[in-house]
Enzyme design. Structure first.
Site, PDB file in Angstrom:
ATOM      1  N   CYS A 130      -2.980   8.904   3.261  1.00 34.72           N
ATOM      2  CA  CYS A 130      -2.541   8.408   1.953  1.00 34.72           C
ATOM      3  C   CYS A 130      -3.608   8.629   0.883  1.00 34.72           C
ATOM      4  O   CYS A 130      -3.306   8.730  -0.296  1.00 34.72           O
ATOM      5  CB  CYS A 130      -2.209   6.935   2.059  1.00 34.72           C
ATOM      6  SG  CYS A 130      -3.544   5.984   2.798  1.00 34.72           S
ATOM      7  N   GLU A 153       0.884  -1.170   0.000  1.00 32.28           N
ATOM      8  CA  GLU A 153       0.000   0.000   0.000  1.00 32.28           C
ATOM      9  C   GLU A 153       0.915   1.211   0.000  1.00 32.28           C
ATOM     10  O   GLU A 153       1.530   1.519   1.023  1.00 32.28           O
ATOM     11  CB  GLU A 153      -0.873   0.023   1.260  1.00 32.28           C
ATOM     12  CG  GLU A 153      -1.878  -1.098   1.365  1.00 32.28           C
ATOM     13  CD  GLU A 153      -2.906  -1.062   0.267  1.00 32.28           C
ATOM     14  OE1 GLU A 153      -3.137   0.021  -0.306  1.00 32.28           O
ATOM     15  OE2 GLU A 153      -3.468  -2.118  -0.046  1.00 32.28           O
TER      16      GLU A 153
END
Ligand code: NAP
Length: 517
Positions: free
Chosen positions: A294, A255
């Site tokens: 993010c 990720e």
């Protein structure tokens, strides 16, 4: 204070002083972390033998009960966590809650999923395929737990949520976790695991913690183990190469960062509900968690005829944002986690300024030189077709760039220039625009939020990750997938095609839950 690791069932400290963890508002050192000299091979073996054995005996519902017990321990100790998040990450109360409550909520969601799966341990896909002329030779696909350890390497911005969302999935699947938080903000993770260990709610070897650098950990893993990495694209690439060079590598998921976008639809007009909702969402991106998410909006695509009004509306609000000490309830935006992150963010803004211009900044009060304070910043780039940095450079802080567009065909091309992202949103009530965005851009994203007036009154926000929706994104975003309810368990399981007569499947059925996963 020196942070310890919890490995082989005991708390252990590294041999060196280690790297500093600082108070985000002052830069003062509040702890250090180091793992030098710790026997990581023994730690992996301990988790593999004890943790795997303990979880293998349990049904999904029993593992779900473990997650519920962790959530209860964390809820009991919540007060102290917010204070740690304020000091070691600069979180105000709202920012701390997103991380802490988000972690607890995710644990509870997976606990509930475990309960619904009852006394089963694996999955069987519905239906069977006939492999012979007569129905005597068939195949069915089953999912069973991989007997290894799950190493979870986390980013600095989600010390609680990042850990618990991964642990919830691995423990429910039946795989013990070794958690490695980012060193700079490891204090909260360490305290939470200390509380869980002290409460004795987990079997031995099921949850371990490594504070300090990862060292040789990944090289010690084998084909039934896994690494779930969250962090920058650069570190993700290093890990990818490291794992690719191993003879029997662990399963790896990444990720990474991404330059997410929001699109203000061609139907939006000045002063409409959608206009106001979009302005509000962009201001959230410039303030909530100081932009250190993010999934945060980094690029804002606005129709050419609306762009001046949109810039003005966001600029007015950004100038009114109050930046200050996270303990001050009147301050809306705290500092970045440390001065190093502030310097990186400033350097990246400088790169964007080669293609964009400054529209507005929030006023910055007098702050200590060693702190992480950074002024929320709004930029505008009028040459989106030729620009590169605005599509490629992630400023990991409260900074967004507004880009005008002529039509949706152009905007679809421009959004894709980020090379794959975690999240996209569209503010529009126009079904044709929604359809075009979905068909052109779904493949480039892990999640797309469509906001019309109705959804605008109910949604969780562009940046917020919810446990029932898959999180992750293609390409630059790492290509990984997490969460998504049951889908999140797949990473820790193996799908196997079983070929036999139909009798065997009847036997298997008792232990397996029928689902498409
Ligand atoms: P980072 O510098 O890449 O570090 C991430 C983690 O990797 C840390 O735990 C770090 O440990 C560890 N690490 C560094 N080098 C390693 C190596 N050679 N082997 C094994 N582990 C290693 O990222 P960060 O600065 O903490 O996080 C910020 C970034 O994460 C942002 O770009 C953000 O977009 C991204 N992020 C993505 C997601 C997502 O879900 N996609 C979520 C949150 C954040 P040390 O701290 O000990 O060096």
């Amino acid at each position: 204070m020196k942070l310890e690791s919890y490995l082989c069932g005991t708390w252990q400290a590294g041999q060196k002083e280690g790297r500093p963890l600082v108070d985000a508002s002052t830069g003062a050192i509040i702890a250090t972390a180091d793992a030098t000299g710790i026997d990581l091979a023994a730690a992996v073996e301990y988790a593999r033998s004890r943790g795997v054995a303990a979880l293998a005996e349990m049904y999904f519902e029993e593992r779900g009960a473990l997650l519920a017990a962790i959530a209860e321990v964390l809820t009991r100790n919540k007060e102290s966590y917010a204070e740690i998040a304020r000091r070691n990450s600069g979180n105000n109360a709202v920012d701390a809650a997103i991380d802490i409550d988000g972690g607890i909520f995710t644990l509870k969601t997976y606990a509930r999923i475990g309960k619904t799966l009852g006394s089963t341990r694996g999955f069987i896909e519905p239906g069977m395929d006939q492999l012979s002329r007569e129905p005597v030779f068939m195949s069915r696909h089953v999912w069973t737990t991989r007997p290894g350890v799950a190493v979870q390497i986390n980013a600095f911005n989600f010390r609680s949520w990042g850990m618990w969302e991964k642990t919830a999935q691995s423990l429910l699947a039946g795989v013990p976790s070794i958690v490695k938080p980012a060193t700079s903000t490891a204090l909260l993770t360490e305290r939470m695991i200390r509380d869980v260990v002290a409460s004795n709610v987990l079997p031995d070897g099921v949850l371990s913690l490594l504070c300090g650098s990862a060292g040789d950990l990944v090289n010690l893993l084998g084909p039934m183990d896994s690494v779930a990495f969250t962090g920058s694209a650069a570190t993700g690439m290093l890990l990818r190469k490291q794992v690719a060079a191993m003879e029997l590598p662990p399963r790896l998921t990444i990720e990474a960062d991404s330059v997410n976008a929001t699109i203000i639809g061609p139907d939006v007009t000045v002063g409409s509900d959608l206009f106001d909702l979009a302005v509000k969402e962009v201001i959230k991106a410039l303030s909530v968690k100081v932009g250190q998410l993010c999934t945060n909006i980094r690029r804002v695509f606005v129709p050419q005829d609306l762009v001046d009004a949109f810039c003005d509306a966001v600029a007015e609000k950004i100038r009114a944002l109050r930046v200050g000490d996270p303990a001050d309830t009147a301050a809306y935006v705290g500092p970045l986690i440390n001065a190093e992150q502030r310097d990186v963010a400033n350097a990246n803004v400088a790169r964007l300024l080669q293609e964009a211009r400054l529209i507005a900044e929030a006023p910055l009060p007098d702050v200590p030189e060693g702190s992480g304070f950074f002024a929320p910043t709004l930029l505008r780039c009028d040459e989106p077709d030729t620009a590169r940095a605005v599509h490629e450079v992630e400023v990991f802080g409260p900074c967004a760039t507004i880009l005008p567009y002529e039509n949706l065909d152009q905007v679809a091309r421009l959004v894709g220039k980020a090379g794959g992202s975690l999240a996209l949103s569209l503010f529009s009530s126009d079904r044709a625009a929604q359809k075009q965005v979905a068909s052109r851009l779904a493949a480039w994203h892990g999640r797309i939020l469509f906001v019309d007036e109705e959804v605008g009154r109910n949604h969780t926000g562009h940046a917020i990750v919810v446990p029932l929706c898959t999180h992750g994104g293609p390409g630059r975003a790492g290509g990984g997938e997490e969460l998504g309810g049951l889908r999140g368990l797949r990473f820790h399981m193996q799908r196997t095609a079983l070929q036999d007569g139909s009798g065997m499947f009847d036997t298997l059925g008792a232990e397996l839950h029928e689902t498409t996963v």
